[in-house]
Design a protein around this motif. Structure first.
Motif, PDB file in Angstrom:
ATOM      1  N   ALA A  51       0.837  -1.202   0.000  1.00  0.00           N
ATOM      2  CA  ALA A  51       0.000   0.000   0.000  1.00  0.00           C
ATOM      3  C   ALA A  51       0.867   1.246   0.000  1.00  0.00           C
ATOM      4  O   ALA A  51       2.051   1.200   0.338  1.00  0.00           O
ATOM      5  CB  ALA A  51      -0.905  -0.002   1.233  1.00  0.00           C
ATOM      6  N   ASP A  52       0.254   2.349  -0.369  1.00  0.00           N
ATOM      7  CA  ASP A  52       0.932   3.635  -0.279  1.00  0.00           C
ATOM      8  C   ASP A  52       1.122   4.000   1.180  1.00  0.00           C
ATOM      9  O   ASP A  52       0.271   3.707   2.024  1.00  0.00           O
ATOM     10  CB  ASP A  52       0.106   4.729  -0.973  1.00  0.00           C
ATOM     11  N   GLY A  53       2.240   4.661   1.476  1.00  0.00           N
ATOM     12  CA  GLY A  53       2.467   5.166   2.820  1.00  0.00           C
ATOM     13  C   GLY A  53       1.455   6.246   3.145  1.00  0.00           C
ATOM     14  O   GLY A  53       0.758   6.768   2.264  1.00  0.00           O
ATOM     15  N   ARG A  54       1.376   6.594   4.411  1.00  0.00           N
ATOM     16  CA  ARG A  54       0.394   7.585   4.840  1.00  0.00           C
ATOM     17  C   ARG A  54       1.027   8.927   5.162  1.00  0.00           C
ATOM     18  O   ARG A  54       0.430   9.755   5.836  1.00  0.00           O
ATOM     19  CB  ARG A  54      -0.370   7.058   6.057  1.00  0.00           C
ATOM     20  N   GLY A  55       2.268   9.143   4.677  1.00  0.00           N
ATOM     21  CA  GLY A  55       2.916  10.433   4.868  1.00  0.00           C
ATOM     22  C   GLY A  55       3.504  10.609   6.252  1.00  0.00           C
ATOM     23  O   GLY A  55       3.659   9.663   7.007  1.00  0.00           O
ATOM     24  N   GLY A  56       3.837  11.821   6.558  1.00  0.00           N
ATOM     25  CA  GLY A  56       4.417  12.150   7.859  1.00  0.00           C
ATOM     26  C   GLY A  56       5.931  12.032   7.838  1.00  0.00           C
ATOM     27  O   GLY A  56       6.516  11.425   6.943  1.00  0.00           O
ATOM     28  N   THR A  57       6.558  12.624   8.822  1.00  0.00           N
ATOM     29  CA  THR A  57       8.017  12.596   8.918  1.00  0.00           C
ATOM     30  C   THR A  57       8.505  11.822  10.132  1.00  0.00           C
ATOM     31  O   THR A  57       9.685  11.576  10.281  1.00  0.00           O
ATOM     32  CB  THR A  57       8.572  14.026   8.994  1.00  0.00           C
ATOM     33  N   SER A  58       7.596  11.432  10.999  1.00  0.00           N
ATOM     34  CA  SER A  58       7.944  10.678  12.192  1.00  0.00           C
ATOM     35  C   SER A  58       7.172   9.360  12.175  1.00  0.00           C
ATOM     36  O   SER A  58       5.955   9.359  11.978  1.00  0.00           O
ATOM     37  CB  SER A  58       7.579  11.478  13.445  1.00  0.00           C
ATOM     38  N   HIS A  59       7.897   8.247  12.348  1.00  0.00           N
ATOM     39  CA  HIS A  59       7.263   6.930  12.277  1.00  0.00           C
ATOM     40  C   HIS A  59       7.706   6.092  13.471  1.00  0.00           C
ATOM     41  O   HIS A  59       8.842   6.190  13.922  1.00  0.00           O
ATOM     42  CB  HIS A  59       7.645   6.228  10.978  1.00  0.00           C
ATOM     43  N   ALA A  60       6.808   5.253  13.966  1.00  0.00           N
ATOM     44  CA  ALA A  60       7.119   4.415  15.120  1.00  0.00           C
ATOM     45  C   ALA A  60       6.392   3.082  14.999  1.00  0.00           C
ATOM     46  O   ALA A  60       5.390   2.965  14.299  1.00  0.00           O
ATOM     47  CB  ALA A  60       6.688   5.112  16.413  1.00  0.00           C
ATOM     48  N   PHE A  61       6.932   2.064  15.670  1.00  0.00           N
ATOM     49  CA  PHE A  61       6.265   0.780  15.783  1.00  0.00           C
ATOM     50  C   PHE A  61       5.781   0.643  17.213  1.00  0.00           C
ATOM     51  O   PHE A  61       6.514   0.941  18.150  1.00  0.00           O
ATOM     52  CB  PHE A  61       7.226  -0.375  15.464  1.00  0.00           C
ATOM     53  N   LYS A  62       4.559   0.193  17.391  1.00  0.00           N
ATOM     54  CA  LYS A  62       4.035  -0.070  18.721  1.00  0.00           C
ATOM     55  C   LYS A  62       3.558  -1.514  18.749  1.00  0.00           C
ATOM     56  O   LYS A  62       2.805  -1.936  17.871  1.00  0.00           O
ATOM     57  CB  LYS A  62       2.853   0.833  19.068  1.00  0.00           C
ATOM     58  N   CYS A  63       4.012  -2.241  19.722  1.00  0.00           N
ATOM     59  CA  CYS A  63       3.556  -3.622  19.912  1.00  0.00           C
ATOM     60  C   CYS A  63       2.594  -3.599  21.090  1.00  0.00           C
ATOM     61  O   CYS A  63       3.016  -3.473  22.231  1.00  0.00           O
ATOM     62  CB  CYS A  63       4.732  -4.543  20.205  1.00  0.00           C
ATOM     63  N   GLY A  64       1.325  -3.675  20.813  1.00  0.00           N
ATOM     64  CA  GLY A  64       0.341  -3.618  21.883  1.00  0.00           C
ATOM     65  C   GLY A  64      -1.037  -3.406  21.320  1.00  0.00           C
ATOM     66  O   GLY A  64      -1.306  -3.703  20.170  1.00  0.00           O
ATOM     67  N   VAL A  65      -1.909  -2.883  22.146  1.00  0.00           N
ATOM     68  CA  VAL A  65      -3.296  -2.679  21.732  1.00  0.00           C
ATOM     69  C   VAL A  65      -3.729  -1.250  22.007  1.00  0.00           C
ATOM     70  O   VAL A  65      -3.227  -0.595  22.908  1.00  0.00           O
ATOM     71  CB  VAL A  65      -4.259  -3.654  22.460  1.00  0.00           C
ATOM     72  N   TYR A  66      -4.635  -0.784  21.183  1.00  0.00           N
ATOM     73  CA  TYR A  66      -5.310   0.493  21.394  1.00  0.00           C
ATOM     74  C   TYR A  66      -6.779   0.174  21.639  1.00  0.00           C
ATOM     75  O   TYR A  66      -7.318  -0.759  21.049  1.00  0.00           O
ATOM     76  CB  TYR A  66      -5.258   1.369  20.133  1.00  0.00           C
ATOM     77  N   ALA A  67      -7.435   0.974  22.451  1.00  0.00           N
ATOM     78  CA  ALA A  67      -8.881   0.827  22.603  1.00  0.00           C
ATOM     79  C   ALA A  67      -9.544   1.270  21.300  1.00  0.00           C
ATOM     80  O   ALA A  67      -9.027   2.111  20.580  1.00  0.00           O
ATOM     81  CB  ALA A  67      -9.393   1.661  23.768  1.00  0.00           C
ATOM     82  N   GLN A  68     -10.660   0.678  20.990  1.00  0.00           N
ATOM     83  CA  GLN A  68     -11.384   1.014  19.772  1.00  0.00           C
ATOM     84  C   GLN A  68     -12.872   1.039  20.077  1.00  0.00           C
ATOM     85  O   GLN A  68     -13.269   0.846  21.215  1.00  0.00           O
ATOM     86  CB  GLN A  68     -11.066   0.025  18.661  1.00  0.00           C
ATOM     87  N   ASN A  69     -13.679   1.267  19.086  1.00  0.00           N
ATOM     88  CA  ASN A  69     -15.128   1.294  19.301  1.00  0.00           C
ATOM     89  C   ASN A  69     -15.605  -0.017  19.895  1.00  0.00           C
ATOM     90  O   ASN A  69     -15.194  -1.087  19.470  1.00  0.00           O
ATOM     91  CB  ASN A  69     -15.862   1.545  17.978  1.00  0.00           C
ATOM     92  N   ASN A  70     -16.453   0.069  20.893  1.00  0.00           N
ATOM     93  CA  ASN A  70     -17.019  -1.107  21.560  1.00  0.00           C
ATOM     94  C   ASN A  70     -15.939  -2.033  22.113  1.00  0.00           C
ATOM     95  O   ASN A  70     -16.055  -3.243  22.031  1.00  0.00           O
ATOM     96  CB  ASN A  70     -17.941  -1.876  20.608  1.00  0.00           C
ATOM     97  N   ASP A  71     -14.866  -1.448  22.664  1.00  0.00           N
ATOM     98  CA  ASP A  71     -13.793  -2.265  23.199  1.00  0.00           C
ATOM     99  C   ASP A  71     -14.240  -3.011  24.439  1.00  0.00           C
ATOM    100  O   ASP A  71     -15.171  -2.620  25.122  1.00  0.00           O
ATOM    101  CB  ASP A  71     -12.559  -1.408  23.501  1.00  0.00           C
TER     102      ASP A  71
END
Length: 89
Positions: A51-71
């Motif tokens: 896929a195409d990148g989503r832009g930006g100049t700062s990138h990071a990897f996160k190993c974990g979870v984020y809360a989402q809708n109806n979490d």
């Protein structure tokens, strides 16, 4: 961003990379070529999306979870053997 919705592993909010991903180990490889603005996602050695990148100049990897809708009150991800590689100039 690779995440799970309703049991399916997705790139952002779609497309589905792997359905029914709960309760199994899998190998995830992400190749982010910032210079060409391309992202490749491999699951168990198979290219699932380019896929195409989503832009930006700062990138990071996160190993974990984020809360989402109806979490739920319980969210978990387990990781092992993590390697982050950087292309040399």
């Amino acid at each position: 961003m690779v995440r799970v919705y309703n049991g399916s592993l997705m790139y952002y909010k779609g497309p589905v990379l792997v359905p029914n991903i709960y309760d199994q180990w899998f190998r995830l490889n992400v190749v982010h070529d910032v210079d060409s603005a391309k992202v490749k996602v491999y699951i168990n050695g198979t290219l699932k999306i380019e896929a195409d990148g989503r832009g930006g100049t700062s990138h990071a990897f996160k190993c974990g979870v984020y809360a989402q809708n109806n979490d739920s009150y319980y969210m978990e991800s387990r990781w092992k053997g993590i390697k982050v590689l950087k292309k040399c100039d």
